[in-house]
Design a protein around this motif. Structure first.
Motif: not given
Length: 106
Positions: A2-5, A7-10, A19-29, A31-37
């Motif tokens: 599910t979407r919640e799962q 976002v939580d996994a990300a 370190i280079a990918y942490r910010g990207i993954m957090t930002e992706l999660a 944005r997905l959460d905000i877009t879904s809302v």
């Protein structure tokens, strides 16, 4: 998943990434959460607008019938010009509302 799962996994996986990918993954999660809302809110608004639209259509038809009754009372001649005109106008607007209603949103 599910979407919640997702976002939580990300969010849980972000600290484990380089370190280079942490910010990207957090930002992706985020944005997905905000877009879904936003999507859920827009679907809710669409549902309420479709319901309001159906009510307004019924009101237009009712008023057209009443106008025809008034004309008939004054002229003693049966009239359905207002109803036919209202139906014609509503038919031009009909496809979107029918689609929303047929999707079971209402």
């Amino acid at each position: 998943m599910t979407r919640e799962q997702l976002v939580d996994a990300a969010r849980k996986a972000a600290p484990l990434l380089p370190i280079a990918y942490r910010g990207i993954m957090t930002e992706l999660a985020n944005r997905l959460d905000i877009t879904s809302v936003a999507l859920c809110e827009s679907l809710s608004q669409r549902k309420s607008l479709a319901t309001e639209n159906a009510t307004l259509r019924e009101d237009v038809t009712s008023w057209a019938r009443e106008c025809d009754r008034i004309i008939e009372r004054h002229t003693k001649t049966r009239s359905n010009l207002h109803l036919l005109e209202a139906q014609r106008e509503l038919r031009e607007l009909m496809p979107v509302t029918n689609q929303v209603i047929s999707e079971g949103v209402i």
